[in-house]
Scaffold this motif. Structure first.
Motif, PDB file in Angstrom:
ATOM      1  N   LEU A  24      -8.736   1.688  -3.184  1.00 23.44           N
ATOM      2  CA  LEU A  24      -8.018   1.499  -1.924  1.00 23.44           C
ATOM      3  C   LEU A  24      -6.559   1.921  -2.063  1.00 23.44           C
ATOM      4  CD1 LEU A  24      -8.194   0.479   0.976  1.00 23.44           C
ATOM      5  CD2 LEU A  24      -7.627  -1.810   0.140  1.00 23.44           C
ATOM      6  N   LEU A  25      -5.941   1.538  -3.170  1.00 26.05           N
ATOM      7  CA  LEU A  25      -4.537   1.899  -3.395  1.00 26.05           C
ATOM      8  C   LEU A  25      -4.383   3.404  -3.567  1.00 26.05           C
ATOM      9  CD1 LEU A  25      -1.644   0.927  -3.839  1.00 26.05           C
ATOM     10  CD2 LEU A  25      -2.171   0.672  -6.275  1.00 26.05           C
ATOM     11  N   GLY A  26      -5.271   4.001  -4.371  1.00 24.06           N
ATOM     12  CA  GLY A  26      -5.176   5.442  -4.589  1.00 24.06           C
ATOM     13  C   GLY A  26      -5.387   6.233  -3.309  1.00 24.06           C
ATOM     14  N   LEU A  27      -6.436   5.889  -2.575  1.00 27.96           N
ATOM     15  CA  LEU A  27      -6.706   6.590  -1.325  1.00 27.96           C
ATOM     16  C   LEU A  27      -5.610   6.341  -0.292  1.00 27.96           C
ATOM     17  CD1 LEU A  27     -10.559   5.998  -0.925  1.00 27.96           C
ATOM     18  CD2 LEU A  27      -9.405   8.104  -1.602  1.00 27.96           C
ATOM     19  N   GLY A  28      -5.141   5.106  -0.210  1.00 31.15           N
ATOM     20  CA  GLY A  28      -4.091   4.782   0.753  1.00 31.15           C
ATOM     21  C   GLY A  28      -2.819   5.559   0.486  1.00 31.15           C
ATOM     22  N   LEU A  29      -2.416   5.625  -0.790  1.00 36.36           N
ATOM     23  CA  LEU A  29      -1.212   6.380  -1.137  1.00 36.36           C
ATOM     24  C   LEU A  29      -1.420   7.875  -0.899  1.00 36.36           C
ATOM     25  CD1 LEU A  29      -0.128   4.552  -4.428  1.00 36.36           C
ATOM     26  CD2 LEU A  29       1.035   4.499  -2.219  1.00 36.36           C
ATOM     27  N   GLY A  30      -2.605   8.367  -1.247  1.00 40.01           N
ATOM     28  CA  GLY A  30      -2.879   9.780  -1.018  1.00 40.01           C
ATOM     29  C   GLY A  30      -2.840  10.140   0.452  1.00 40.01           C
ATOM     30  N   LEU A  31      -3.450   9.310   1.284  1.00 36.03           N
ATOM     31  CA  LEU A  31      -3.425   9.559   2.720  1.00 36.03           C
ATOM     32  C   LEU A  31      -2.021   9.401   3.297  1.00 36.03           C
ATOM     33  CD1 LEU A  31      -6.756   7.799   3.727  1.00 36.03           C
ATOM     34  CD2 LEU A  31      -6.224  10.226   4.050  1.00 36.03           C
ATOM     35  N   ALA A  32      -1.264   8.423   2.786  1.00 34.18           N
ATOM     36  CA  ALA A  32       0.109   8.241   3.261  1.00 34.18           C
ATOM     37  C   ALA A  32       0.937   9.487   2.981  1.00 34.18           C
ATOM     38  CB  ALA A  32       0.736   7.016   2.599  1.00 34.18           C
ATOM     39  N   ALA A  33       0.801  10.047   1.762  1.00 32.56           N
ATOM     40  CA  ALA A  33       1.528  11.269   1.423  1.00 32.56           C
ATOM     41  C   ALA A  33       1.083  12.421   2.309  1.00 32.56           C
ATOM     42  CB  ALA A  33       1.309  11.609  -0.046  1.00 32.56           C
ATOM     43  N   PHE A  34      -0.218  12.539   2.519  1.00 33.24           N
ATOM     44  CA  PHE A  34      -0.759  13.615   3.342  1.00 33.24           C
ATOM     45  C   PHE A  34      -0.274  13.496   4.782  1.00 33.24           C
ATOM     46  CE2 PHE A  34      -4.115  15.458   6.008  1.00 33.24           C
ATOM     47  CZ  PHE A  34      -4.189  16.727   5.458  1.00 33.24           C
ATOM     48  N   ILE A  35      -0.266  12.286   5.311  1.00 32.56           N
ATOM     49  CA  ILE A  35       0.157  12.071   6.694  1.00 32.56           C
ATOM     50  C   ILE A  35       1.661  12.286   6.837  1.00 32.56           C
ATOM     51  CG2 ILE A  35       0.392  10.330   8.507  1.00 32.56           C
ATOM     52  CD1 ILE A  35      -2.236   9.087   7.390  1.00 32.56           C
ATOM     53  N   ILE A 365      -6.099   3.103   7.329  1.00 35.81           N
ATOM     54  CA  ILE A 365      -5.196   2.121   7.958  1.00 35.81           C
ATOM     55  C   ILE A 365      -3.993   1.868   7.061  1.00 35.81           C
ATOM     56  CG2 ILE A 365      -4.999  -0.274   8.732  1.00 35.81           C
ATOM     57  CD1 ILE A 365      -7.991  -0.118   9.482  1.00 35.81           C
ATOM     58  N   LEU A 366      -4.259   1.700   5.755  1.00 38.72           N
ATOM     59  CA  LEU A 366      -3.164   1.495   4.803  1.00 38.72           C
ATOM     60  C   LEU A 366      -2.264   2.724   4.753  1.00 38.72           C
ATOM     61  CD1 LEU A 366      -1.789  -0.137   2.545  1.00 38.72           C
ATOM     62  CD2 LEU A 366      -3.452   0.867   0.938  1.00 38.72           C
ATOM     63  N   GLY A 367      -2.872   3.916   4.752  1.00 37.50           N
ATOM     64  CA  GLY A 367      -2.090   5.143   4.667  1.00 37.50           C
ATOM     65  C   GLY A 367      -1.186   5.339   5.867  1.00 37.50           C
ATOM     66  N   ILE A 368      -1.711   5.074   7.080  1.00 37.50           N
ATOM     67  CA  ILE A 368      -0.881   5.200   8.277  1.00 37.50           C
ATOM     68  C   ILE A 368       0.275   4.201   8.245  1.00 37.50           C
ATOM     69  CG2 ILE A 368      -0.855   4.909  10.789  1.00 37.50           C
ATOM     70  CD1 ILE A 368      -3.705   5.984  10.846  1.00 37.50           C
ATOM     71  N   GLY A 369      -0.026   2.982   7.807  1.00 35.52           N
ATOM     72  CA  GLY A 369       1.035   1.975   7.706  1.00 35.52           C
ATOM     73  C   GLY A 369       2.113   2.381   6.721  1.00 35.52           C
TER      74      GLY A 369
END
Length: 822
Positions: A24-35, A365-369
């Motif tokens: 969850l942390l890895g995917l969330g951070l990856g998506l946050a960077a991508f977004i 959801i974590l990534g957008i936040g």
């Protein structure tokens, strides 16, 4: 069935909290960077598009190809050639270009112009006065050609009359508060001119992603008559709108022949005049040119960040795959029991895909936040204005939807297929293993992670090295403790009052010297003349930057003389003297700096006489090290009054800066009631040129660290997988006498070898990428081999720290327990 799969998926995620949190942390951070990076990239690529696409729709050209309105809008940029060699390349054009182009090329549907010449003006309304950075003359159709928001007045006729001005919403509020500004009179002044202008309209502030930033526009009919059609002042932006199906290359090819009929002046007559039509969408990210007023983006940096965001997301995806397959050892028995109980392969795949979907939704959801939080925190950390686009828009939804679908298929389907391929009998007997192909794939994924991390570390080191190099190099000019005042605007007895100001400031306690000049270090000189040596053919004319100075400029700024002398107040003939820099000496064709001394030079539009060279200074960095040295002439010729001194540089020796500023203000207010008092400190002003490079270095380091952190999670997962898979082997080795150190080395060396393989790919890619980026700089730090290989030991240390405690724990397990469990 769906409820059953959902409950099972939730139960499975809860049962392995550590793996779930890591994923969850890895995917969330990856998506946050991508977004987050995606929002910035879209913002940088959106410059000026809102000005031409609004309401323009889409139409088809003669070949049936769709084209948007913005694809037909071009900026006319000036280029000059001596034979096949380009001598000058400017972002601007003359006011006469547009009229001639429209007359000669029926393919041009419309044009508009905006003049940046002397656009810094002091604006007064009653006792309110401010210095505005850009108050420009603009064609009457400017607000019809471009879709700037309009608030008040008639935008079609607002700029048609003489002495008409339109204001931005911010400017209207600054001068008039809540009162209606229409019909009010503003006094708009420069050093040499003053216009009483009536407010005829109010427009919305230009959006931050507009290359043209201005607070007021004055009607074209107000500008001097001689300037409206001139071909010899390249200080305007000319914008063309071409008819559908028109190829800009055709107009570019026809311009030189057309220009021959308009070259009615002596300057640059023997050069080939050309133009380059630049699509409006490309202006912001193209490399900076002379006469360009806006802050430029960096196309290579934007492309790099776009790729970086994708690589970070891929690393996160790789982590998920690796961690999922590492858990296969734990879930193999579960799959075997499900198969024996009659579960079909598609049911098992649906189960694992649902787990992947559920985890992906939580990560999104974590990534957008995190991306929304970063949009607030990162601009403050960078010290920027925070304009980084909208996180969620139509483009985001389309892009993230595509990525989300691809991610679920890639990261969920592969582990599901791996797990469903197990034979129930083999699994339940405990004699199961992974295929060689799966092992090769996992190693390939880890190697990919290492390649990306090595490139990012090398890139970060290279960017910081270049920024440090530029800031540590001696610019060749002394800017310490220099307070710079912007020159006053037109007033009675202007020359006497400016002399009085200089004399007054020179005797103030805490002031060691005062000098005036047309520009200061950190600002483009901005004035050009086409000059040649006495006796040279007119075809030898070249353009030179002309810096108006006084007698004190060279000693106060510590410019290094390498031949001749500086201007001397005791020598009246020095008013016709010239001091060249080394680049000007070479362009004039003098054999050496000493050879240039005493030579006569024809200056453009000269009054029938020559000026003479009295000195040569060493090249210095008038602007940042990103720019090459340019041929520069320091001069004082009184015949060129239209090239004014625009700055007073005050050398301060006291540490009580507020006191000296107040004394300078008092001296100013006693002489120039018409002008606002505006000042800055030169060190800060000059250093501002490197702000964008420093911000880029910070961004690269931040996301490089993020990519490495996500990669560390992947290492953690693979180490856990490797230790679990080799439990029996570890036990046997311990029984045979292997030490804990040897066992730790056995588990760790797998990753070290993969890192060395990755370095074979990463080092040349890093070298190529850095060399491409460094091409943007005229002066650049050497690219050393040490910088390229430095990331390797860094990642080795990361591997040892990340895998060390897991391998150490595995090595401590009793061989009896290992062999029994296995």
């Amino acid at each position: 069935m769906f409820r059953h799969h959902l409950k099972t998926a939730i139960r499975s995620l809860r049962a392995s909290k550590t793996s779930t949190i890591i994923n969850l942390l890895g995917l969330g951070l990856g998506l946050a960077a991508f977004i987050g990076i995606g929002a910035y990239v879209r913002y940088e690529r959106s410059y000026d598009l809102m000005l031409v696409d609004a309401g323009g729709g889409t139409r088809k050209d003669g070949k049936g190809v769709e084209e948007h309105g913005g694809e037909r809008v071009y900026r006319v940029e000036s280029q000059f050639y001596k034979g096949s060699q380009m001598t000058d390349d400017w972002a601007t054009s003359t006011n006469g270009y547009a009229l001639a182009l429209k007359d000669h090329f029926p393919e041009i549907a419309d044009f508009t112009r905006i003049s940046w010449s002397n656009s810094e003006r002091v604006v007064r309304y009653g006792n309110t006065r401010f210095r505005e950075e850009h108050v420009c003359f603009a064609d009457s159709n400017f607000f019809s050609f471009f879709q700037y928001g309009w608030i008040e007045g008639n935008k079609t006729t607002a700029l048609t009359g003489v002495n008409a001005v339109v204001l931005s919403a911010s400017a209207a509020h600054k001068y008039f508060g809540t009162a209606d500004p229409l019909g009010k009179i503003l006094e708009i002044s420069t050093i040499s001119t003053s216009y009483p202008c009536q407010v005829t309209g109010v427009f919305q502030d230009p959006p931050p992603n507009s290359t043209m930033q201005f607070s007021m526009l004055i009607s074209w009919a107000t500008s001097p008559v001689w300037s409206r059609k001139t071909w010899y002042v390249h200080e305007s932006y000319t914008w063309l709108k071409l008819k559908p199906g028109t190829h800009p290359e055709a107009i570019e090819a026809g311009f030189p022949a057309m220009a021959e009929g308009y070259k009615d002046g002596p300057a640059l007559k023997d050069l080939r005049w050309s133009i380059h039509l630049v699509p409006i969408a490309d202006v912001h990210l193209n490399a900076a040119k002379q006469y360009e007023v806006e802050t430029k983006g960096n196309r290579l940096a934007v492309q790099f960040l776009d790729m970086l965001s994708l690589f970070i997301l891929l690393i996160a995806c790789v982590n998920y795959i690796n961690l999922s397959t590492s858990r296969a050892l734990e879930r193999a028995r579960e799959v075997g029991i499900r198969k024996v109980s009659g579960a079909r392969p598609y049911q098992l795949i649906a189960q694992f895909m649902l787990e992947s979907l559920l985890l992906s939704v939580l990560a999104l959801i974590l990534g957008i936040g995190l991306a929304c939080l970063a949009a607030i925190v990162i601009p403050a950390w960078l010290g920027s204005d925070g304009h980084y686009g909208t996180i969620i828009d139509a483009a985001f939804c389309w892009r993230i939807g595509l990525v989300f679908l691809t991610f679920i298929l890639a990261s969920g389907l592969y582990p599901a297929l791996v797990l469903t391929r197990f034979q129930p009998i083999t699994v339940l007997k405990g004699r199961y293993s992974f295929s060689k192909g799966g092992g090769v794939l996992r190693k390939g994924l880890v190697t990919f992670q290492f390649v990306v991390c090595l490139i990012l570390i090398a890139g970060t080191l290279g960017v910081y090295r270049q920024v440090l190099y530029m800031r540590q190099q001696d610019p060749g000019v002394d800017m310490q403790q220099t307070l710079v005042l912007r020159a006053p605007v037109r007033t009675t007895d202007y020359a006497e009052k400016t002399r009085a100001l200089k004399n007054t400031l020179s005797v103030l306690p805490g002031v060691s010297g005062v000098t005036t000049s047309g520009a200061v270090p950190g600002k483009e000189v901005g004035e050009f003349l086409a000059n040649r040596r006495l006796g040279a053919d007119q075809s030898e004319e070249r353009t030179y930057e002309m810096l108006k100075v006084d007698h004190d400029f060279i000693p106060q700024y510590g410019l290094q003389l390498i031949a001749g002398r500086a201007f001397d107040l005791s020598r009246p003939t020095d008013s016709l003297g010239l001091v060249l820099n080394e680049s000007a000496v070479r362009q004039f064709g003098f054999a050496s700096p000493e050879d240039a001394i005493g030579k006569e030079v024809w200056l453009e539009v000269n009054p029938g006489r020559t000026d003479h060279v009295i000195g040569v200074i060493r090249d210095y960095h008038q602007r940042s090290l990103q720019m090459a040295y340019t041929p520069l002439i320091l001069f004082m010729d009184p015949a060129y009054k239209w090239i004014p001194a625009q700055y007073f540089s005050v050398r301060v020796t006291t540490k009580d800066i507020p006191l000296i500023v107040e004394k300078v203000r008092q001296a100013w207010d006693g002489l120039f009631l018409e002008s606002s008092f505006d000042y800055f400190f030169l060190n800060d002003f000059y250093d501002r040129q490197y702000r964008t490079d420093r911000q880029f270095a910070k961004v690269v380091s931040l996301f490089s660290a993020l990519a490495i952190f996500i990669g560390v999670i992947g290492l953690f997962g693979l180490t856990a997988y490797s230790a679990a898979r080799r439990t029996k082997e570890i036990g046997v080795r311990k029984v045979l006498g292997a030490s804990i150190r040897q066992i730790m080395g056995l588990l760790t060396m797998d990753f070290i070898w993969l890192l060395l393989v990755a370095s074979v790919v990463a080092v040349p890619l890093s070298a190529w990428g850095l060399m491409e980026w460094l091409q943007e700089f005229a002066f650049r730090a050497p690219l050393s081999p040490a910088l390229l290989v430095a990331p390797i030991p860094v990642l080795i240390a990361v591997i040892l720290v990340t895998t060390g405690w897991l391998t150490f724990r595995a090595a401590l397990v009793s061989p009896v327990r290992s062999l029994k469990e296995e």
